[in-house]
Design an enzyme around this catalytic site. Structure first.
Site, mmCIF file in Angstrom:
data_model
loop_
_atom_site.group_PDB
_atom_site.id
_atom_site.type_symbol
_atom_site.label_atom_id
_atom_site.label_comp_id
_atom_site.label_asym_id
_atom_site.label_seq_id
_atom_site.Cartn_x
_atom_site.Cartn_y
_atom_site.Cartn_z
ATOM 1 C CB SER A 1 -0.958 -0.012 1.196
ATOM 2 O OG SER A 1 -0.257 -0.235 2.393
ATOM 3 C CG HIS B 1 -3.650 -0.591 -2.308
ATOM 4 N ND1 HIS B 1 -4.067 0.712 -2.272
ATOM 5 C CD2 HIS B 1 -3.436 -0.958 -1.017
ATOM 6 C CE1 HIS B 1 -4.077 1.130 -1.012
ATOM 7 N NE2 HIS B 1 -3.705 0.135 -0.241
ATOM 8 C CE LYS C 1 -7.466 1.407 0.720
ATOM 9 N NZ LYS C 1 -6.933 0.306 1.503
HETATM 10 C C1 LIG Z 1 -6.869 0.127 3.088
HETATM 11 C C2 LIG Z 1 -6.321 -1.209 3.358
HETATM 12 C C3 LIG Z 1 -6.973 -2.106 4.214
HETATM 13 C C4 LIG Z 1 -8.149 -1.682 5.037
HETATM 14 O O1 LIG Z 1 -9.295 -1.655 4.289
HETATM 15 P P1 LIG Z 1 -10.518 -0.768 4.816
HETATM 16 O O2 LIG Z 1 -11.679 -1.278 4.053
HETATM 17 O O3 LIG Z 1 -10.164 0.640 4.483
HETATM 18 O O4 LIG Z 1 -10.633 -1.005 6.284
HETATM 19 C C5 LIG Z 1 -6.467 -3.375 4.323
HETATM 20 N N1 LIG Z 1 -5.362 -3.757 3.658
HETATM 21 C C6 LIG Z 1 -4.684 -2.914 2.859
HETATM 22 C C7 LIG Z 1 -3.461 -3.391 2.158
HETATM 23 C C8 LIG Z 1 -5.136 -1.610 2.704
HETATM 24 O O5 LIG Z 1 -4.453 -0.769 1.955
#
Ligand SMILES: *Cc1c(COP(=O)(O)O)cnc(C)c1O
Length: 418
Positions: free
Chosen positions: A187, A215, A252
């Protein structure tokens, strides 16, 4: 003021002390108050900024079909789901979304969660327990690390994307209940996990494998199946089957909120019973499930969005190739400029702002100490003009970076921060 202050001043004093320390280190973060939707031009109280730091990679957070689906869902179902999935909260909208996700991911079943954080914490906790070993990539997302700790299994980190470091640990623990866990796209760095090697190692040493493709899901690969689509076939194994536990999130590329885990029917049947963050929580609003289903469908049919994103990524790599700035090697929507020093990173973020751009400074503990960075994210929704402005602003930061480096070399590093 606070009851605790009166009853236990020492307790509050410790909290205050920690916050002050955080502040002195330049680590306190503040929130900007946005007044409109998530889109390239974002409205804040004082001015409009072009955002290069949202995770809305395909430009779906404010898409008319997604908004219409949410409204239609609210008319049909109301707002709250009224209960957990296993009691009374599970609606036809949830079911339809789970089926569409399973099909898109090429798995037998999928299970919904309210957030990616809850999916990761809950799934690792359900799969592991005392006596087990969770092997985590050093750069895994905080929610994966938290899941490992909560599970009471032993958590061990292997060096980032280093398969020999992982193999050493797998050999050492091959007779134990082992789970290998990795981000699909990292990320904060934007690079991709070596899935063929990960799946081969996990199956060779009898370990489970879980990949969090927050992502990559919906935005990587020609059809948006995510990181698995970058390695469609490897040594005769279809990767989607060799990767037993796949997590994807909706916040995302799909532009909504929530998450899923996909796998074969036996895995999902197990998780449905034993994942505490699934069992003991209210099901997401059914209207949100409908909106996410609409978003998944748009992401499937409007493949130009993925192509546009890829084109911008390629242009970004070309436009920055001659810069001195330490930009990590990434072919995803996440592009990191690792300035290292916190003050230099905050200053670079301010230069972006002077150009009318929002790019946030990412600092520890989100990234390791000494690796503060600008995290630039590209979106299919960015126009050519907006992209060109980003490159101009980066050019200005690059010039300052070169000048500072030159000064350091002449002056024997007098400013000490190189
Ligand atoms: C954003 C993210 C999460 C968390 O997801 P949310 O739905 O925002 O709680 C988990 N893993 C990764 C790699 C992320 O970037």
């Amino acid at each position: 003021m606070l009851a605790t202050d009166a009853t236990n001043p020492a307790f509050m004093q410790r909290l205050r002390h920690r916050l002050e320390q955080h502040d002195r280190q330049g680590l306190v973060r503040s929130k900007l108050l946005r007044e409109g939707p998530c889109q390239p031009v974002q409205r804040f109280a004082d001015d409009d900024l072009i955002s290069f730091c949202s995770n809305d990679y395909l430009g779906l957070a404010n898409h008319p079909s997604v908004i219409a689906a949410l409204q239609e869902g609210a008319s049909r179902y109301g707002v709250g789901s009224g209960g957990s999935h296993l009691v009374t909260g599970h609606c036809a909208a949830h079911h339809a979304l789970e089926q569409a996700l399973a099909e898109h991911a090429g798995r037998e079943r999928a299970l919904l969660f309210s957030t990616g954080y809850m999916a990761n914490v809950g799934v690792i906790n359900a799969l592991m327990g005392q006596g087990g070993v969770v092997l985590q990539d050093a750069l895994n997302h905080a929610s994966l690390l938290d899941g490992g700790w909560l599970s009471r299994a032993r958590s061990i980190r292997y060096r980032h994307n280093d398969m020999s470091s992982l193999q050493d640990l797998l050999v050492q623990h091959q007779h134990e209940h082992c789970l290998v866990v990795s981000d699909g796209v990292f990320s904060m760095d934007g690079d991709v996990a070596p899935l063929p090697e990960l799946t081969a190692l996990a199956s060779r040493y009898g370990a489970g494998l879980m990949v969090d493709d927050a992502h990559g899901f919906a935005c990587l690969g020609a059809t948006g199946r995510g990181v698995i689509e970058l390695f469609p076939e490897h040594g005769g194994i279809v990767l989607s089957q060799a990767l037993p536990v796949l997590v994807g999130t909706f916040g995302k590329a799909l532009g909504t909120a929530g998450a899923f885990v996909a796998g074969d029917a036996a895995l999902i049947a197990y998780l449905e019973q034993f994942t505490r963050s699934y069992v003991f929580t209210t099901a997401m609003p059914p209207a949100l499930a409908l909106a996410t289903l609409a978003s998944l469908q748009v992401s499937q049919t409007e493949s130009w969005r993925r192509q546009r994103l890829q084109a911008l990524i390629t242009r970004f790599r070309q436009a920055t190739s001659a810069m001195a700035l330490p930009i990590l090697d990434s072919h995803s929507a996440v592009q990191a400029v690792v300035l290292g020093d916190i003050d230099a990173t905050l200053a670079a973020s301010a230069v972006m702002r002077d150009h009318g751009l929002q790019v946030s400074a990412i600092r520890p503990p989100t990234v390791p100490r000494g690796e503060a960075r600008l995290r630039i994210t590209l979106s299919a929704a960015h126009s050519d003009e907006q992209f060109d402005l980003l490159i101009r602003a980066l050019g200005a930061i690059d010039e300052q970076y070169r000048a500072r480096r030159a000064r350091c070399l002449d002056g024997g590093g007098k400013d000490g921060k190189g």
